[in-house]
Design a protein around this motif. Structure first.
Motif, PDB file in Angstrom:
ATOM      1  N   ILE A  95       0.847  -1.186   0.000  1.00 42.54           N
ATOM      2  CA  ILE A  95       0.000   0.000   0.000  1.00 42.54           C
ATOM      3  C   ILE A  95       0.890   1.245   0.000  1.00 42.54           C
ATOM      4  O   ILE A  95       0.711   2.150  -0.801  1.00 42.54           O
ATOM      5  CB  ILE A  95      -0.935   0.009   1.222  1.00 42.54           C
ATOM      6  N   LEU A  96       1.852   1.281   0.903  1.00 45.92           N
ATOM      7  CA  LEU A  96       2.791   2.398   0.975  1.00 45.92           C
ATOM      8  C   LEU A  96       4.110   1.887   1.528  1.00 45.92           C
ATOM      9  O   LEU A  96       4.129   1.131   2.500  1.00 45.92           O
ATOM     10  CB  LEU A  96       2.244   3.516   1.880  1.00 45.92           C
ATOM     11  N   GLY A  97       5.196   2.272   0.896  1.00 49.91           N
ATOM     12  CA  GLY A  97       6.503   1.854   1.377  1.00 49.91           C
ATOM     13  C   GLY A  97       7.541   2.936   1.167  1.00 49.91           C
ATOM     14  O   GLY A  97       7.484   3.704   0.196  1.00 49.91           O
ATOM     15  N   LYS A  98       8.474   3.019   2.094  1.00 49.89           N
ATOM     16  CA  LYS A  98       9.625   3.926   1.978  1.00 49.89           C
ATOM     17  C   LYS A  98      10.799   3.217   2.629  1.00 49.89           C
ATOM     18  O   LYS A  98      10.795   2.993   3.843  1.00 49.89           O
ATOM     19  CB  LYS A  98       9.350   5.262   2.667  1.00 49.89           C
ATOM     20  N   PHE A  99      11.793   2.828   1.827  1.00 51.15           N
ATOM     21  CA  PHE A  99      12.878   2.006   2.358  1.00 51.15           C
ATOM     22  C   PHE A  99      14.170   2.296   1.614  1.00 51.15           C
ATOM     23  O   PHE A  99      14.190   2.394   0.387  1.00 51.15           O
ATOM     24  CB  PHE A  99      12.525   0.522   2.223  1.00 51.15           C
ATOM     25  N   ASP A 100      15.256   2.441   2.377  1.00 50.03           N
ATOM     26  CA  ASP A 100      16.590   2.639   1.825  1.00 50.03           C
ATOM     27  C   ASP A 100      17.386   1.361   2.058  1.00 50.03           C
ATOM     28  O   ASP A 100      17.765   1.066   3.198  1.00 50.03           O
ATOM     29  CB  ASP A 100      17.270   3.825   2.508  1.00 50.03           C
ATOM     30  N   PRO A 101      17.654   0.558   1.022  1.00 49.92           N
ATOM     31  CA  PRO A 101      18.357  -0.706   1.228  1.00 49.92           C
ATOM     32  C   PRO A 101      19.799  -0.537   1.683  1.00 49.92           C
ATOM     33  O   PRO A 101      20.375  -1.453   2.271  1.00 49.92           O
ATOM     34  CB  PRO A 101      18.279  -1.380  -0.147  1.00 49.92           C
ATOM     35  N   THR A 102      20.399   0.621   1.425  1.00 51.38           N
ATOM     36  CA  THR A 102      21.788   0.838   1.834  1.00 51.38           C
ATOM     37  C   THR A 102      21.897   0.974   3.349  1.00 51.38           C
ATOM     38  O   THR A 102      22.742   0.341   3.994  1.00 51.38           O
ATOM     39  CB  THR A 102      22.358   2.090   1.152  1.00 51.38           C
ATOM     40  N   THR A 103      21.037   1.795   3.937  1.00 52.36           N
ATOM     41  CA  THR A 103      21.054   1.988   5.391  1.00 52.36           C
ATOM     42  C   THR A 103      20.111   1.026   6.106  1.00 52.36           C
ATOM     43  O   THR A 103      20.120   0.948   7.329  1.00 52.36           O
ATOM     44  CB  THR A 103      20.646   3.427   5.742  1.00 52.36           C
ATOM     45  N   ARG A 104      19.281   0.305   5.341  1.00 56.89           N
ATOM     46  CA  ARG A 104      18.263  -0.612   5.861  1.00 56.89           C
ATOM     47  C   ARG A 104      17.341   0.108   6.831  1.00 56.89           C
ATOM     48  O   ARG A 104      17.060  -0.353   7.921  1.00 56.89           O
ATOM     49  CB  ARG A 104      18.909  -1.820   6.527  1.00 56.89           C
ATOM     50  N   ARG A 105      16.846   1.239   6.369  1.00 57.05           N
ATOM     51  CA  ARG A 105      15.916   2.027   7.164  1.00 57.05           C
ATOM     52  C   ARG A 105      14.664   2.318   6.347  1.00 57.05           C
ATOM     53  O   ARG A 105      14.755   2.684   5.175  1.00 57.05           O
ATOM     54  CB  ARG A 105      16.552   3.339   7.621  1.00 57.05           C
ATOM     55  N   GLY A 106      13.510   2.181   6.980  1.00 60.41           N
ATOM     56  CA  GLY A 106      12.274   2.498   6.297  1.00 60.41           C
ATOM     57  C   GLY A 106      11.108   1.728   6.872  1.00 60.41           C
ATOM     58  O   GLY A 106      11.208   1.084   7.917  1.00 60.41           O
ATOM     59  N   PHE A 107       9.963   1.793   6.178  1.00 65.92           N
ATOM     60  CA  PHE A 107       8.760   1.115   6.636  1.00 65.92           C
ATOM     61  C   PHE A 107       7.982   0.608   5.435  1.00 65.92           C
ATOM     62  O   PHE A 107       8.224   1.003   4.288  1.00 65.92           O
ATOM     63  CB  PHE A 107       7.889   2.053   7.484  1.00 65.92           C
ATOM     64  N   ASN A 108       7.019  -0.258   5.710  1.00 64.43           N
ATOM     65  CA  ASN A 108       6.201  -0.835   4.656  1.00 64.43           C
ATOM     66  C   ASN A 108       4.824  -1.175   5.215  1.00 64.43           C
ATOM     67  O   ASN A 108       4.720  -1.806   6.269  1.00 64.43           O
ATOM     68  CB  ASN A 108       6.881  -2.094   4.103  1.00 64.43           C
ATOM     69  N   LEU A 109       3.773  -0.738   4.532  1.00 66.95           N
ATOM     70  CA  LEU A 109       2.392  -1.087   4.857  1.00 66.95           C
ATOM     71  C   LEU A 109       1.846  -1.877   3.682  1.00 66.95           C
ATOM     72  O   LEU A 109       1.914  -1.420   2.535  1.00 66.95           O
ATOM     73  CB  LEU A 109       1.561   0.175   5.092  1.00 66.95           C
ATOM     74  N   LEU A 110       1.300  -3.066   3.939  1.00 67.69           N
ATOM     75  CA  LEU A 110       0.888  -3.937   2.848  1.00 67.69           C
ATOM     76  C   LEU A 110      -0.245  -4.857   3.262  1.00 67.69           C
ATOM     77  O   LEU A 110      -0.542  -5.013   4.442  1.00 67.69           O
ATOM     78  CB  LEU A 110       2.065  -4.781   2.360  1.00 67.69           C
ATOM     79  N   VAL A 111      -0.861  -5.463   2.250  1.00 72.45           N
ATOM     80  CA  VAL A 111      -1.826  -6.539   2.450  1.00 72.45           C
ATOM     81  C   VAL A 111      -1.166  -7.819   1.978  1.00 72.45           C
ATOM     82  O   VAL A 111      -0.606  -7.873   0.884  1.00 72.45           O
ATOM     83  CB  VAL A 111      -3.127  -6.293   1.669  1.00 72.45           C
ATOM     84  N   GLN A 112      -1.226  -8.864   2.806  1.00 74.73           N
ATOM     85  CA  GLN A 112      -0.547 -10.121   2.499  1.00 74.73           C
ATOM     86  C   GLN A 112      -1.504 -11.277   2.730  1.00 74.73           C
ATOM     87  O   GLN A 112      -2.387 -11.207   3.586  1.00 74.73           O
ATOM     88  CB  GLN A 112       0.696 -10.273   3.394  1.00 74.73           C
ATOM     89  N   ASN A 113      -1.357 -12.337   1.949  1.00 77.54           N
ATOM     90  CA  ASN A 113      -2.112 -13.556   2.224  1.00 77.54           C
ATOM     91  C   ASN A 113      -1.147 -14.695   2.493  1.00 77.54           C
ATOM     92  O   ASN A 113       0.007 -14.664   2.076  1.00 77.54           O
ATOM     93  CB  ASN A 113      -3.079 -13.895   1.081  1.00 77.54           C
ATOM     94  N   PHE A 114      -1.628 -15.707   3.218  1.00 79.31           N
ATOM     95  CA  PHE A 114      -0.796 -16.830   3.623  1.00 79.31           C
ATOM     96  C   PHE A 114      -1.529 -18.123   3.292  1.00 79.31           C
ATOM     97  O   PHE A 114      -2.489 -18.486   3.970  1.00 79.31           O
ATOM     98  CB  PHE A 114      -0.485 -16.760   5.120  1.00 79.31           C
ATOM     99  N   ALA A 115      -1.097 -18.775   2.241  1.00 76.43           N
ATOM    100  CA  ALA A 115      -1.739 -20.021   1.845  1.00 76.43           C
ATOM    101  C   ALA A 115      -1.436 -21.116   2.858  1.00 76.43           C
ATOM    102  O   ALA A 115      -0.365 -21.150   3.468  1.00 76.43           O
ATOM    103  CB  ALA A 115      -1.255 -20.438   0.462  1.00 76.43           C
TER     104      ALA A 115
END
Length: 238
Positions: A95-115
């Motif tokens: 849904i919304l994400g902001k992440f810096d892979p170099t510093t490994r800082r950020g957040f993530n909002l998502l919808v996920q399913n688990f079979a």
């Protein structure tokens, strides 16, 4: 393919509740920021229908310049109105994400399913939020309950942590343990002689345990000689 309909997305970064709105994307007919802070988004394949932004579930997204909303250390709030396909067979996604892979800082909002796998069906369609500030996780070893090869269940009852286990060997029986602190566990017994206590739950203020016969060969472990089938639900009487 999973289709997402997103009608509004708001982001507030504030030191105190009720702080100023940082960004608001109504997504009625464009990707402009309505907060007045000019954090406008770039449209990457999003279409608009009847006041909704429609994402194809594959590549369409709204891109906001990564440095336009800096990460801070205060509390923040995310708010979004979304709709997904009722019978989607794909991963719903972000849904919304902001992440810096170099510093490994950020957040993530998502919808996920688990079979479901083998013997269980997980909840379907979960809203998840994750945050990473580049720190390494720290874990404290709380010990081994009995001779457990697998801790199959955990729950809290009357302020204490309880564990249900699978225990291997000819005399191996699944047990219920109560955590005493440090690395110590109190054995609360085996309900029916089977090799596993597979689930624990509190119902109407009482602790209940579900038993079964676990076949560890499916996990590349030696099979259990304990043939007691289990399959019962028991109430803990203390």
């Amino acid at each position: 393919m999973m289709t997402h309909l997103l009608c509004s997305l708001a982001l507030a970064l504030a030191a105190e509740p009720g702080g100023d709105l940082s960004a608001h994307w109504p997504l009625y007919q464009d990707c402009l920021d309505a907060s007045g802070n000019r954090h406008h988004g770039a449209n990457r394949g999003v279409t608009f229908e009847n006041g909704w932004a429609v994402f194809d579930g594959r590549s369409s997204h709204v891109e906001v310049a990564p440095d336009s909303i800096p990460m801070g250390t205060n509390d923040f709030t995310l708010s979004a109105w979304i709709q997904t396909d009722d019978q989607g067979t794909d991963v719903p996604g972000d849904i919304l994400g902001k992440f810096d892979p170099t510093t490994r800082r950020g957040f993530n909002l998502l919808v996920q399913n688990f079979a479901g796998v083998t013997s269980s069906q997980s909840n379907w369609g979960n809203v998840l939020f994750g945050i990473d500030w580049g720190s390494e996780p720290i874990w404290t070893d709380r010990g081994l309950p009995g001779n457990a090869a697998w801790v199959a269940a955990l729950t809290v009852f009357q302020g204490s942590l309880f564990a249900g286990t699978y225990e291997p060997g000819p005399e191996g029986r699944g047990e219920v343990y109560r955590f005493l602190g440090g690395g110590d566990w109190e054995d609360c017994g085996n309900p029916d002689g089977s090799n596993s206590v597979l689930s624990l739950a509190v119902y109407q203020g009482r602790l209940h345990a579900g038993t079964g016969r676990y076949r560890p060969g499916g996990s590349a472990l030696p099979d259990s000689p304990n043939q007691t089938p289990g399959g019962h639900v028991f109430r803990y009487e203390g």
